[in-house]
Design an enzyme around this catalytic site. Sequence first.
Site, PDB file in Angstrom:
ATOM      1  N   TRP A 158       0.804  -1.222   0.000  1.00  0.00           N
ATOM      2  CA  TRP A 158       0.000   0.000   0.000  1.00  0.00           C
ATOM      3  C   TRP A 158       0.840   1.277   0.000  1.00  0.00           C
ATOM      4  O   TRP A 158       0.548   2.233   0.695  1.00  0.00           O
ATOM      5  CB  TRP A 158      -0.999  -0.029   1.166  1.00  0.00           C
ATOM      6  CG  TRP A 158      -1.792  -1.286   1.137  1.00  0.00           C
ATOM      7  CD1 TRP A 158      -2.820  -1.580   0.277  1.00  0.00           C
ATOM      8  CD2 TRP A 158      -1.623  -2.442   1.948  1.00  0.00           C
ATOM      9  NE1 TRP A 158      -3.297  -2.848   0.491  1.00  0.00           N
ATOM     10  CE2 TRP A 158      -2.570  -3.417   1.540  1.00  0.00           C
ATOM     11  CE3 TRP A 158      -0.759  -2.783   2.987  1.00  0.00           C
ATOM     12  CZ2 TRP A 158      -2.681  -4.665   2.111  1.00  0.00           C
ATOM     13  CZ3 TRP A 158      -0.882  -4.034   3.557  1.00  0.00           C
ATOM     14  CH2 TRP A 158      -1.829  -4.950   3.129  1.00  0.00           C
ATOM     15  N   HIS A 159       1.896   1.280  -0.795  1.00  0.00           N
ATOM     16  CA  HIS A 159       2.728   2.461  -0.946  1.00  0.00           C
ATOM     17  C   HIS A 159       2.603   3.029  -2.366  1.00  0.00           C
ATOM     18  O   HIS A 159       3.562   3.533  -2.934  1.00  0.00           O
ATOM     19  CB  HIS A 159       4.195   2.138  -0.654  1.00  0.00           C
ATOM     20  CG  HIS A 159       4.476   1.867   0.781  1.00  0.00           C
ATOM     21  ND1 HIS A 159       5.745   1.669   1.275  1.00  0.00           N
ATOM     22  CD2 HIS A 159       3.653   1.753   1.856  1.00  0.00           C
ATOM     23  CE1 HIS A 159       5.694   1.446   2.578  1.00  0.00           C
ATOM     24  NE2 HIS A 159       4.432   1.487   2.951  1.00  0.00           N
TER      25      HIS A 159
END
Length: 218
Positions: free
Chosen positions: A158-159
């Site tokens: 989730w970057h």
Amino acid sequence: GCANLLGFVNTFDKNAKTPNIEYIHFCLPKKMIGYKELAATFGYTDEIIEQLDKEAQEAPPLSATSILLRPKSRGTVKLRSKNIYDHPIINPEYFSDDEDMKVMISGIREYRKLLSTESFKQYEIKDSQILLPDCVNLLFDSDDYWRCHIKYFSTSIWHQVGTCKMGEEDDASAVVTPKLKVKGIDGLRVADASIMPNVISGHTNAATIMIGEKAADI
């Protein structure tokens, strides 16, 4: 925890200034309560979760995660309709560039060198070979095996960045200027990870805070 044991490496060039792989670990207790639920958060199938949970009952699991730091694959974000309340269509297009798969395989091979070191041997660490229907007939440790394995076990940390790229005024692909102003719209700036033209090698949290601080200074 996952931050007690980590590392950054470049699997293609030992003299490179930036890494292409990061290793993060999950060191979990034997017979951990809620292990199935934890595994489910990564999107694994029920069949895989059952196998992982069975092994977690027999010995403390050490999960080594190989993270692709500079992916070449690019995803898309599109409008679903004219209704602002409809969720957008997000397609990450993971591994659409085969170079990303090659880097991931190199990351696994680099990590597996550690398994034969004395530091790892003293803890009697052993391979955990999860049976995957599409991979079971492939030679273990071959490139084809790891390609198959990666497709089952890949997940996001989730970057995601870059949907609102920052660039010069004459850059047609840029959404915001170097001062974070949205092109063509007065009185609007964007100050988050979406303005990064490329994903950074480190985690995005501190860099995003820096972007916010810089925007405040401007």
